[in-house]
Design an enzyme around this catalytic site. Structure first.
Site, short mmCIF file in Angstrom:
data_model
loop_
_atom_site.label_atom_id
_atom_site.label_comp_id
_atom_site.label_asym_id
_atom_site.label_seq_id
_atom_site.Cartn_x
_atom_site.Cartn_y
_atom_site.Cartn_z
N GLU A 228 3.98 69.17 14.22
CA GLU A 228 2.87 69.16 15.06
C GLU A 228 2.87 68.17 16.04
O GLU A 228 2.84 67.01 15.72
CB GLU A 228 1.40 69.23 14.30
CG GLU A 228 0.20 69.46 14.90
CD GLU A 228 -0.47 68.63 15.68
OE1 GLU A 228 -0.12 68.05 16.92
OE2 GLU A 228 -1.24 67.89 15.30
N CYS A 265 -4.29 64.93 19.36
CA CYS A 265 -3.28 65.69 19.77
C CYS A 265 -3.95 66.95 20.74
O CYS A 265 -3.04 67.30 21.55
CB CYS A 265 -2.36 66.49 18.55
SG CYS A 265 -3.75 67.28 17.49
#
Length: 479
Positions: A228, A265
């Site tokens: 990720e 993120c």
């Protein structure tokens, strides 16, 4: 505490392999109990864990860390439900059919756990994407032992969490070696290289993730890497939406890109606005003071990235501290043409409280900007109901794993339908690191042909002893 030695990594990985011989055959209800027991133990130590994390990271204890810890235990309990419900196994049965062309034997297919998993903890989420985070929970759920590489940004928090989880698993009867923590850069590389490790989960930068991806692929026996990684999370604001509610959109954007000092993120890092935008006019007055960033390296990276973008030809700093090396919030703007001309410099994540406005004049310029993006975790659209945005939605689907309407991307619900992934480089496009289907990363399909009933996994036995959904002779059969 010193870094884990290479010999210690070897012993830990070997113990995880030994544990896998047990966990791969452990009943679903038993594994679900392990997860719930771990969640209960974490909740019982919440006060101490939160205080320690607040001291190490400077994140506020409430509501940020308290909410993140609650999310962490909720993830563990969700995956307990996932394994008990059973559809995650994708159990499929084809009974023999001699009349088919070619004839079909008795075929039964199910997903099986890969083996021990290496998990690299994140810097920005000391609980939810760290030692007992989603990667750990989803791997343990399907029967994969986990070895976590702690992040150096919160070592004491990581050690305490590992102690809580290890004790809970032991008390629940899980085998020795099912869970462990290691520390140190070299130890992490040795873990990826170890032949007992069968997959890697990582949350962090594109640079760090790419290095581990290449290392996992270079092994004599390459293993899957699930990263990720970086994401710009583009936002498109149409002229009609800007005219109708530009002030409110500016408030939402300001709150989103500065949330947690921009260290998410899913932070909206690039926002497409019409020329003369009301959003752009209102945004400078909405900057908020920022505390220190999570680690010195993150602060240095933010300053360097913000300076890089701000110094690119055609870019104008419209609000915030433009002094080189500054870590205060900053907003920059650029024309659509200049963005496309300098996409390599401008479409690289700046991790921290920074966002780039891209001024477009028409749909053609807007679409040219979107065509310059690589993959992202999210893409957001703000439009009015009277507008036909079908083609625009199709474009956003092509560059992101989650498309949002009327909201903001920061905040990722943990649920059955969630997808937290997208085309490279944000992550592996086929998989998610959040939500029920995160378990799919740590499983592989095995088909059994003409197998004796006694040798079949429970999920494939004719009587369906697990009571799970299965596809039988092409028909979905519910328990």
């Amino acid at each position: 505490m010193t870094d884990t030695t290479i010999d210690q990594v070897d012993a830990i990985a070997r113990a995880a392999k030994d544990a896998f011989a047990v966990t791969s055959r452990t009943h679903e209800r038993t594994r679900a109990d392990w997860l719930r027991r771990a969640a209960d133990a974490i909740d019982a130590d919440a006060e101490g864990l939160i205080a320690l994390a607040a001291d190490e990271t400077a994140l506020p204890a409430s509501p940020r860390l308290a909410g993140e810890l609650a999310r962490t235990t909720a993830q563990l309990r969700l995956f307990a439900k996932v394994v008990e419900e059973g559809s995650y196994l994708e159990a499929t049965i084809d009974h023999p059919d001699a009349t088919a062309t070619p004839p079909i034997p008795d075929l039964r297919r199910v997903l099986r756990p890969l083996g021990p998993v290496a998990v690299f903890a994140a810097s920005n989420f000391p609980f939810a994407f760290s030692v007992a985070g989603g990667d750990t929970a989803s791997a343990l759920a399907v029967g994969c032992p986990v070895v976590v590489k702690a992040h150096p940004g919160h070592p004491e928090t990581s050690r305490r969490m590992a102690g809580v989880v290890s004790a809970a698993l032991a008390e629940a009867g899980a085998p020795a070696g099912v869970f462990a923590l290691i520390e140190g850069f070299d130890a992490g590389l040795a873990l990826v290289d170890h032949p007992a490790i069968r997959a890697v989960g990582f949350t962090g930068s594109v640079r760090g993730g790419r290095a581990l991806l290449d290392r996992a692929a270079a092994r004599p026996d390459p293993i899957p890497f699930y990263g990720e990684l970086g994401s710009l999370n583009p936002v498109v604001i149409t002229p009609a939406a800007d005219a109708a509610r530009g002030g409110a959109l500016a408030e939402g954007l300001a709150g989103s890109f500065q949330l947690g000092a921009g260290q998410f993120c899913t932070k909206p890092g690039v926002v497409l606005v019409p020329e003369g935008s009301a959003v752009e006019a209102a945004l400078p007055g909405l900057l908020a003071p920022q505390g220190r960033l999570l680690t010195p390296s993150i602060a240095e990276g933010f300053a360097a990235g913000a300076d890089r973008v701000s110094g690119t030809p055609g870019v104008e700093v419209v609000a915030g501290d433009a002094a080189p090396g500054g870590t205060a919030s900053r907003i920059a703007a650029v024309s659509a043409a200049d963005l496309v001309a300098h996409a390599d410099e401008l479409l690289e994540e700046v991790f921290g409280p920074f966002t780039l406005l891209v001024r477009y004049r028409d749909d053609a310029e807007r679409d040219a900007v979107l065509g310059a993006f690589d993959g992202n975790l999210t893409a957001t659209l703000h439009h009015e109901a009277s507008e036909d945005v079908t083609d625009l939605v199709t474009r956003l689907e092509g560059i992101a794993g989650r498309v949002l309407f009327a909201g903001w991307p920061t905040g990722v619900a943990v649920s059955w339908a969630q997808h937290h992934g997208g085309p490279w480089p944000s992550t592996n496009a086929q998989f998610t690191s959040v939500g029920a289907t995160a378990v799919r990363r740590f499983q592989r399909p095995v088909a059994y042909q003409d197998a004796p009933e006694a040798l079949l996994p429970d999920a494939l036995r004719e009587s369906n002893p697990l009571g799970i959904p299965r596809r039988v002779d092409g028909v979905l059969v519910l328990p």
